[in-house]
Design a protein around this motif. Structure first.
Motif, PDB file in Angstrom:
ATOM      1  N   LYS A 205       0.809  -1.212   0.000  1.00  0.00           N
ATOM      2  CA  LYS A 205       0.000   0.000   0.000  1.00  0.00           C
ATOM      3  C   LYS A 205       0.850   1.273   0.000  1.00  0.00           C
ATOM      4  CE  LYS A 205      -3.838  -2.173   2.483  1.00  0.00           C
ATOM      5  NZ  LYS A 205      -4.701  -2.109   3.694  1.00  0.00           N
ATOM      6  N   GLY A 206       2.155   1.120  -0.041  1.00  0.00           N
ATOM      7  CA  GLY A 206       3.025   2.280  -0.114  1.00  0.00           C
ATOM      8  C   GLY A 206       2.951   3.178   1.096  1.00  0.00           C
ATOM      9  N   GLN A 207       3.057   2.607   2.279  1.00  0.00           N
ATOM     10  CA  GLN A 207       2.924   3.370   3.518  1.00  0.00           C
ATOM     11  C   GLN A 207       4.220   3.380   4.320  1.00  0.00           C
ATOM     12  OE1 GLN A 207      -0.333   1.124   5.210  1.00  0.00           O
ATOM     13  NE2 GLN A 207      -1.858   2.604   4.497  1.00  0.00           N
ATOM     14  N   VAL A 208       4.388   4.464   5.102  1.00  0.00           N
ATOM     15  CA  VAL A 208       5.492   4.565   6.045  1.00  0.00           C
ATOM     16  C   VAL A 208       4.892   4.774   7.431  1.00  0.00           C
ATOM     17  CG1 VAL A 208       7.534   5.867   6.750  1.00  0.00           C
ATOM     18  CG2 VAL A 208       7.032   5.564   4.306  1.00  0.00           C
ATOM     19  N   PHE A 209       5.335   3.959   8.396  1.00  0.00           N
ATOM     20  CA  PHE A 209       4.864   4.059   9.775  1.00  0.00           C
ATOM     21  C   PHE A 209       5.970   4.648  10.642  1.00  0.00           C
ATOM     22  CE2 PHE A 209       2.271   0.807   7.836  1.00  0.00           C
ATOM     23  CZ  PHE A 209       1.004   1.027   8.368  1.00  0.00           C
ATOM     24  N   ALA A 210       5.546   5.433  11.637  1.00  0.00           N
ATOM     25  CA  ALA A 210       6.473   5.983  12.631  1.00  0.00           C
ATOM     26  C   ALA A 210       6.190   5.286  13.955  1.00  0.00           C
ATOM     27  CB  ALA A 210       6.294   7.482  12.764  1.00  0.00           C
ATOM     28  N   VAL A 211       7.232   4.685  14.558  1.00  0.00           N
ATOM     29  CA  VAL A 211       7.071   3.901  15.776  1.00  0.00           C
ATOM     30  C   VAL A 211       7.907   4.523  16.890  1.00  0.00           C
ATOM     31  CG1 VAL A 211       7.148   1.596  16.789  1.00  0.00           C
ATOM     32  CG2 VAL A 211       6.829   1.857  14.313  1.00  0.00           C
ATOM     33  N   LYS A 216       4.738   1.900  20.144  1.00  0.00           N
ATOM     34  CA  LYS A 216       3.465   2.413  19.649  1.00  0.00           C
ATOM     35  C   LYS A 216       3.690   3.081  18.297  1.00  0.00           C
ATOM     36  CE  LYS A 216      -0.407   5.450  20.819  1.00  0.00           C
ATOM     37  NZ  LYS A 216      -0.958   6.410  21.813  1.00  0.00           N
ATOM     38  N   GLY A 217       2.969   2.617  17.277  1.00  0.00           N
ATOM     39  CA  GLY A 217       3.178   3.143  15.941  1.00  0.00           C
ATOM     40  C   GLY A 217       1.953   3.816  15.361  1.00  0.00           C
ATOM     41  N   GLU A 218       2.175   4.642  14.357  1.00  0.00           N
ATOM     42  CA  GLU A 218       1.098   5.331  13.651  1.00  0.00           C
ATOM     43  C   GLU A 218       1.489   5.500  12.193  1.00  0.00           C
ATOM     44  OE1 GLU A 218       0.549   9.200  15.260  1.00  0.00           O
ATOM     45  OE2 GLU A 218       2.592   9.879  14.801  1.00  0.00           O
ATOM     46  N   LEU A 219       0.455   5.674  11.352  1.00  0.00           N
ATOM     47  CA  LEU A 219       0.722   5.914   9.940  1.00  0.00           C
ATOM     48  C   LEU A 219       1.321   7.306   9.779  1.00  0.00           C
ATOM     49  CD1 LEU A 219       0.442   5.026   6.982  1.00  0.00           C
ATOM     50  CD2 LEU A 219      -1.854   6.042   6.989  1.00  0.00           C
ATOM     51  N   PHE A 220       2.502   7.365   9.172  1.00  0.00           N
ATOM     52  CA  PHE A 220       3.202   8.635   9.003  1.00  0.00           C
ATOM     53  C   PHE A 220       3.015   9.210   7.602  1.00  0.00           C
ATOM     54  CE2 PHE A 220       7.179  10.942   7.900  1.00  0.00           C
ATOM     55  CZ  PHE A 220       7.067  11.981   8.819  1.00  0.00           C
ATOM     56  N   TYR A 221       3.081   8.346   6.582  1.00  0.00           N
ATOM     57  CA  TYR A 221       2.962   8.816   5.205  1.00  0.00           C
ATOM     58  C   TYR A 221       2.312   7.732   4.357  1.00  0.00           C
ATOM     59  CZ  TYR A 221       4.268  10.150   0.446  1.00  0.00           C
ATOM     60  OH  TYR A 221       4.246  10.467  -0.887  1.00  0.00           O
ATOM     61  N   SER A 222       1.377   8.159   3.492  1.00  0.00           N
ATOM     62  CA  SER A 222       0.715   7.248   2.566  1.00  0.00           C
ATOM     63  C   SER A 222       0.950   7.729   1.141  1.00  0.00           C
ATOM     64  CB  SER A 222      -0.786   7.177   2.841  1.00  0.00           C
ATOM     65  OG  SER A 222      -1.402   6.230   1.991  1.00  0.00           O
ATOM     66  N   SER A 223       1.493   6.854   0.300  1.00  0.00           N
ATOM     67  CA  SER A 223       1.890   7.217  -1.053  1.00  0.00           C
ATOM     68  C   SER A 223       0.905   6.660  -2.074  1.00  0.00           C
ATOM     69  CB  SER A 223       3.289   6.674  -1.336  1.00  0.00           C
ATOM     70  OG  SER A 223       3.632   6.807  -2.699  1.00  0.00           O
TER      71      SER A 223
END
Length: 365
Positions: A205-211, A216-223
């Motif tokens: 899905k072309g995503q980058v997560f920040a942990v 604890k992580g969250e969606l940081f960027y969606s391409s």
């Protein structure tokens, strides 16, 4: 010698005659045979000269010029590199560092002490190499492959596995535990920011997560790309990413504007936005390395569909490795002190094709 009288009464002139003997006939026969041999040899030499001169009569001097990247790639380079602008230069020296007992090596990293690690599979394994290149397994699991690695500021090892994998934390004693599970198909790369946040590049899905350090992580960027293949940080702390299938180089920073209702749910939830620095002529950017002066090195593979050309400004890329190595698939590269790059391929750690991006405009090389 013989003598006598002729019919007219005059004395007969003496005549010399060869002595008759058993060797006389043999000498005459040898003389005839030698003369025949000379004649045959001369005839054969004349025929040979005639036959060998036929190609010379049919050929003529030809001249041609090769000056483009595509033309040079049709040949085999030995000790030289071919730039994309058609220039030739001496190629870097290729040195084998180590061999690992793995079918594939997908990632290479250096720990804070400068020790080299490599991740691969299958099954998933991480190797640590000593100064002599001897490997030791420091992580293994039942996952298909260890695709990515990173070290936190304290030197702890983090490993991302695929497919349908997880991010593991490996202690100094070798104990592993699940640190983060993005619930995506692929974990392509891991990178720590200076503040200790772990960024996880994923697909499909072309995503980058920040942990955060607590897991604890969250969606940081969606391409809009299918895969974020590789991550790196530049000298200013900006997150740099390589994508697939458009082969783009992105600079990702925290969003300063609000998303509109037209944006997707994932894009609205993301905390950052991306800026396309460059779109390569290749399909997939597999590795990035940023030098201390801000220069970005990248490796890329795969051909784009016909007619799909990058929209970026004209630029010059320079392959820095011998053309004979360009047939292999580059996967990971890491910058080592002393301005050296380490590349990983399927079985061995070897250099590969390298591209350089100057930090402040000018021609790309």
């Amino acid at each position: 010698m013989t003598g006598g009288q002729t019919n007219n009464g005059h004395p007969e002139q003496p005549v010399l005659s060869a002595p008759k003997g058993p060797h006389s006939a043999h000498r005459n026969h040898s003389s005839v045979k030698f003369q025949g041999s000379i004649a045959r040899t001369f005839s054969f030499s004349l025929l040979l000269c005639f036959l060998t001169s036929l190609p010379l009569l049919a050929e003529h001097t030809r001249r041609w010029r090769q000056s483009t990247y595509e033309e040079f790639l049709k040949g085999t380079a030995h000790g030289v590199a071919v730039r994309s602008d058609g220039r030739l230069e001496l190629a870097p020296k290729v040195t084998l560092l180590a061999d690992a007992d793995a079918s594939y090596l997908w990632s290479v990293r250096l720990d804070p002490k400068g020790t080299l690690y490599a991740a691969g599979g299958s099954p998933a394994k991480v190797f640590r190499f000593d100064s002599n290149g001897k490997p030791t397994i420091v992580f293994d699991s039942t996952d298909l492959s260890a695709q990515a690695m990173a070290f936190d500021p304290k030197g702890a090892l983090y490993v991302g596995t695929s497919p349908d994998g997880k991010v593991y934390r490996v202690s100094a004693s070798g104990e592993k535990s699940v640190f983060f599970e993005p619930k995506t198909k692929y974990i392509w790369d891991l990178a720590f920011s200076p503040d200790g946040t772990l960024y996880v590049a994923t697909g499909d899905k072309g995503q980058v997560f920040a942990v955060a350090p607590d897991g604890k992580g969250e969606l940081f960027y969606s391409s809009d790309e299918a895969h974020i293949r590789v991550l790196a940080f530049d000298a200013k702390g900006n997150l740099i990413a390589g994508t697939e299938p458009s082969g783009r180089i992105l600079r990702i920073s925290r969003s300063s504007s609000k998303t509109s209702a037209k944006d997707s749910k994932d894009a609205a939830a993301a905390k950052a936005e991306g800026f396309v620095l460059y779109e390569t002529s290749k399909r997939e950017v597999t590795s990035l390395a940023v030098a201390s002066d801000g220069t970005i090195y990248l490796s890329a593979i795969g051909e784009k569909p016909s007619g799909s050309r990058p929209n970026s400004p004209a630029a010059t890329f320079r392959p820095l490795s011998p053309s004979s190595l360009q047939q292999h698939l580059p996967h990971q590269c890491r910058w080592r002190p002393g301005r050296a790059l380490v590349f990983a391929r399927r079985v061995s750690l070897r250099p590969w094709t390298r591209f350089r991006w100057p930090p402040a405009g000018g021609d790309r090389q």
